[in-house]
Design a protein around this motif. Sequence first.
Motif, PDB file in Angstrom:
ATOM      1  N   UNK A 123       0.752  -1.252   0.021  1.00 30.76           N
ATOM      2  CA  UNK A 123       0.049   0.078   0.206  1.00 30.76           C
ATOM      3  C   UNK A 123       0.876   1.137  -0.162  1.00 30.76           C
ATOM      4  N   UNK A 124       0.511   2.104  -0.829  1.00 29.36           N
ATOM      5  CA  UNK A 124       1.202   3.378  -0.870  1.00 29.36           C
ATOM      6  C   UNK A 124       0.231   4.800  -0.861  1.00 29.36           C
ATOM      7  N   UNK A 125       0.803   5.741  -0.395  1.00 29.94           N
ATOM      8  CA  UNK A 125       0.038   7.006  -0.302  1.00 29.94           C
ATOM      9  C   UNK A 125       0.832   7.885  -1.386  1.00 29.94           C
ATOM     10  N   UNK A 126       1.871   7.400  -2.256  1.00 36.66           N
ATOM     11  CA  UNK A 126       2.549   8.170  -3.171  1.00 36.66           C
ATOM     12  C   UNK A 126       3.635   8.858  -2.400  1.00 36.66           C
ATOM     13  N   UNK A 127       4.291   9.717  -3.329  1.00 34.22           N
ATOM     14  CA  UNK A 127       5.533  10.472  -2.740  1.00 34.22           C
ATOM     15  C   UNK A 127       5.169  11.768  -2.730  1.00 34.22           C
ATOM     16  N   UNK A 128       6.115  12.611  -2.214  1.00 33.33           N
ATOM     17  CA  UNK A 128       6.022  14.215  -2.079  1.00 33.33           C
ATOM     18  C   UNK A 128       5.913  14.646  -3.445  1.00 33.33           C
ATOM     19  N   UNK A 129       4.875  15.585  -3.785  1.00 34.33           N
ATOM     20  CA  UNK A 129       4.649  16.386  -4.822  1.00 34.33           C
ATOM     21  C   UNK A 129       3.816  17.600  -4.545  1.00 34.33           C
ATOM     22  N   UNK A 130       3.837  18.478  -5.542  1.00 29.20           N
ATOM     23  CA  UNK A 130       3.330  19.903  -5.481  1.00 29.20           C
ATOM     24  C   UNK A 130       1.818  20.036  -5.875  1.00 29.20           C
TER      25      UNK A 130
ATOM     26  N   UNK B  91      -2.242  -1.741  -3.195  1.00 29.92           N
ATOM     27  CA  UNK B  91      -3.222  -0.737  -2.642  1.00 29.92           C
ATOM     28  C   UNK B  91      -2.952   0.589  -2.939  1.00 29.92           C
ATOM     29  N   UNK B  92      -3.476   1.733  -3.528  1.00 26.14           N
ATOM     30  CA  UNK B  92      -3.349   3.080  -3.535  1.00 26.14           C
ATOM     31  C   UNK B  92      -4.332   3.855  -2.882  1.00 26.14           C
ATOM     32  N   UNK B  93      -3.767   4.547  -1.905  1.00 29.64           N
ATOM     33  CA  UNK B  93      -4.693   5.860  -1.150  1.00 29.64           C
ATOM     34  C   UNK B  93      -5.032   6.754  -2.017  1.00 29.64           C
ATOM     35  N   UNK B  94      -6.043   7.190  -2.456  1.00 35.95           N
ATOM     36  CA  UNK B  94      -6.447   7.968  -3.497  1.00 35.95           C
ATOM     37  C   UNK B  94      -6.226   9.534  -3.103  1.00 35.95           C
ATOM     38  N   UNK B  95      -6.348   9.887  -1.964  1.00 37.85           N
ATOM     39  CA  UNK B  95      -6.681  11.049  -1.506  1.00 37.85           C
ATOM     40  C   UNK B  95      -5.433  12.093  -0.996  1.00 37.85           C
TER      41      UNK B  95
ATOM     42  N   UNK C 294      -4.506   1.679 -14.428  1.00 38.91           N
ATOM     43  CA  UNK C 294      -3.334   1.727 -15.466  1.00 38.91           C
ATOM     44  C   UNK C 294      -2.140   1.346 -15.160  1.00 38.91           C
ATOM     45  N   UNK C 295      -1.733   1.886 -13.924  1.00 37.85           N
ATOM     46  CA  UNK C 295      -0.323   1.470 -13.187  1.00 37.85           C
ATOM     47  C   UNK C 295      -0.249   0.186 -12.587  1.00 37.85           C
ATOM     48  N   UNK C 296      -1.331  -0.692 -12.838  1.00 38.83           N
ATOM     49  CA  UNK C 296      -1.205  -1.874 -12.230  1.00 38.83           C
ATOM     50  C   UNK C 296      -1.909  -2.260 -10.833  1.00 38.83           C
ATOM     51  N   UNK C 297      -2.435  -1.192 -10.264  1.00 39.76           N
ATOM     52  CA  UNK C 297      -3.048  -1.302  -8.998  1.00 39.76           C
ATOM     53  C   UNK C 297      -4.300  -2.334  -8.793  1.00 39.76           C
ATOM     54  N   UNK C 298      -4.398  -3.092  -7.841  1.00 44.05           N
ATOM     55  CA  UNK C 298      -5.641  -4.003  -7.993  1.00 44.05           C
ATOM     56  C   UNK C 298      -6.635  -3.559  -7.054  1.00 44.05           C
ATOM     57  N   UNK C 299      -6.295  -2.500  -6.014  1.00 45.01           N
ATOM     58  CA  UNK C 299      -7.181  -1.943  -4.950  1.00 45.01           C
ATOM     59  C   UNK C 299      -6.871  -0.620  -5.042  1.00 45.01           C
ATOM     60  N   UNK C 300      -7.758   0.122  -4.580  1.00 44.73           N
ATOM     61  CA  UNK C 300      -8.010   1.727  -4.243  1.00 44.73           C
ATOM     62  C   UNK C 300      -8.655   1.882  -2.984  1.00 44.73           C
ATOM     63  N   UNK C 301      -8.095   2.733  -2.290  1.00 37.26           N
ATOM     64  CA  UNK C 301      -8.960   3.348  -1.083  1.00 37.26           C
ATOM     65  C   UNK C 301      -9.284   4.753  -0.900  1.00 37.26           C
ATOM     66  N   UNK C 302     -10.073   5.190  -0.649  1.00 37.03           N
ATOM     67  CA  UNK C 302     -10.710   6.477  -0.315  1.00 37.03           C
ATOM     68  C   UNK C 302     -11.226   6.730   1.153  1.00 37.03           C
ATOM     69  N   UNK C 303     -11.431   7.802   1.510  1.00 33.67           N
ATOM     70  CA  UNK C 303     -11.925   7.957   2.959  1.00 33.67           C
ATOM     71  C   UNK C 303     -13.417   8.519   3.014  1.00 33.67           C
ATOM     72  N   UNK C 304     -13.901   8.015   4.149  1.00 36.58           N
ATOM     73  CA  UNK C 304     -15.395   8.303   4.116  1.00 36.58           C
ATOM     74  C   UNK C 304     -15.389   9.972   4.402  1.00 36.58           C
ATOM     75  N   UNK C 305     -16.545  10.653   3.822  1.00 38.61           N
ATOM     76  CA  UNK C 305     -16.441  12.010   3.732  1.00 38.61           C
ATOM     77  C   UNK C 305     -16.791  12.437   5.141  1.00 38.61           C
ATOM     78  N   UNK C 306     -16.099  13.644   5.579  1.00 39.00           N
ATOM     79  CA  UNK C 306     -16.240  14.221   6.728  1.00 39.00           C
ATOM     80  C   UNK C 306     -17.125  15.512   6.593  1.00 39.00           C
TER      81      UNK C 306
END
Length: 287
Positions: free
Chosen positions: A191-198, A226-230, A251-263
């Motif tokens: 699982x990843x949240x990705x790297x630092x980006x602007x 697993x990719x955390x999308x947010x 397209x990047x080969x992820x099998x699962x995506x994860x988002x967050x319940x709306x606050x």
Amino acid sequence: MRIMRFGITILPEYRWSVAGPKWRRAEELGFDHAWTYDHLTWGGLQDSPWYGTTPTLTAAALATSTIKLGTFVTSPNFRHPLALTRELLALDDISNGRFLCGIGSGGGIDSTILGGDELTPRQKVDRLAEFVELLDKLLTTDKVDFVGEYFETRNGRTLPGCIQQPRIPFVMAANGPRSLRLAAQYGAGWVTTGGKADDYESWFGTVRDLSHRLDDVLEGRPFDRYLSLDSKRYALSSPAAFEDATARAAALGFTDVITHWPRAEGIYAGSEDVLEQIAAEVIPRLR
């Protein structure tokens, strides 16, 4: 054809009278897995109410019957593998084998909240390596003796063992070379949240680069991703935003995506009506 799976994270900030219906609704909406953060205090909501991870997931396991449940993510910051093993065995049993253990090296406020000095990045990965090695032993073996730099057990008893065999799956958070190798060695997924980006486009560039690094480690072996999308844009801001993020992940080969319940406000602010629309109209089509 690859089938995409969908997850949602419910932050442990609500009294159970409010949280319980969210966990049940996540299952009713057809999400494949639901997660909660495993922190003592999370930097994004330091002034928010916050409840314990294990009791929350225990209640969620009793309130649901099919959806997988997980920690997003557990770290060595305030966990000892033997004490954690007892909690994981209970969660695995109460959920009847639906539990996933997300694991990472640890950072943020939790890294110093109990005192002590901040570890260097190298030390954090050293500690993570020891943590997952010992946790793997404890979840598969009884009477474990282990002496490391960070953790020790003396005749660690771990009966009765896991419902899931050979043990509870680890979903490993990893970005660096050593932690990616640990993920490949011990994990059932990454699982990843990705790297630092602007910005959003640059962030997806970091996700692509990390996925390619994992490719190099795996050498063609299938592996759940697993990719955390947010991280840079809230995926549930609109059906179009969710569909775009999911398509990019696929397209990047992820099998699962994860988002967050709306606050209601602040981080991950959104509408439950949009969540319902995405679950009813978008997710079935993207599967």
